[in-house]
Motif scaffolding. Sequence first.
Motif, PDB file in Angstrom:
ATOM      1  N   LYS A   1       0.802  -1.166   0.095  1.00 50.34           N
ATOM      2  CA  LYS A   1       0.086   0.157   0.144  1.00 50.34           C
ATOM      3  C   LYS A   1       0.864   1.232  -0.235  1.00 50.34           C
ATOM      4  N   SER A   2       0.425   2.420  -0.359  1.00 49.65           N
ATOM      5  CA  SER A   2       1.105   3.469  -0.488  1.00 49.65           C
ATOM      6  C   SER A   2       1.380   4.146   0.857  1.00 49.65           C
ATOM      7  N   THR A   3       2.279   4.809   0.809  1.00 52.90           N
ATOM      8  CA  THR A   3       2.781   5.807   2.233  1.00 52.90           C
ATOM      9  C   THR A   3       1.734   6.371   2.732  1.00 52.90           C
ATOM     10  N   ARG A   4       0.767   6.940   2.110  1.00 53.78           N
ATOM     11  CA  ARG A   4      -0.073   7.800   2.413  1.00 53.78           C
ATOM     12  C   ARG A   4      -1.746   6.936   2.755  1.00 53.78           C
ATOM     13  N   HIS A   5      -1.660   5.735   2.514  1.00 56.68           N
ATOM     14  CA  HIS A   5      -2.826   4.951   2.504  1.00 56.68           C
ATOM     15  C   HIS A   5      -3.498   4.808   4.010  1.00 56.68           C
TER      16      HIS A   5
END
Length: 166
Positions: free
Chosen positions: A3-7
């Motif tokens: 998942k993205s770092t801002r998820h």
Amino acid sequence: MKKSTRHSKITGDFAEALILYWLSKHGYECACVDHTGIDLIARDPASQKVMGISVKSRSRYDGTEKMSVNLPPDGFEKARRACDAFGCVPYYAIVVDGGEVIRGFLVSLIRLLEVAGGNQNGMRYWLMADRNMAAYQTDPLVQQFELHTAACSWRDKIEVRETARK
């Protein structure tokens, strides 16, 4: 899947928007608020009760969908204080994205404290095991919905198009 770092932030924003959408779809007058303790305010069309809603969300990896949602006790007090300030009843909305289903729950803080696991004055746990899901399903004080997702190949198609351009 990574998942993205801002998820986590994106998940929280999505959950608030999803609960707002669901309430609106079912006739509630509602709005997002930026206040410590609550995220949404909604008026129930049937009872005219005004709810101050704290939204909690989790995005689970495959195989971890049945893990509980931890609910720290300081959040309960923050929700109560905010609801006192706005003259509304404290509620919690819990959104869990796991596997091929997104589950949403709406429950008064009073009922949440009755059914959630954990210590009376400590951490509480919104349990997600099959038996808990069955209990929520039959509890008239727990409103819920499920959105079923299907696997898609949008990412694979993008990679194929980019490869074809080279």
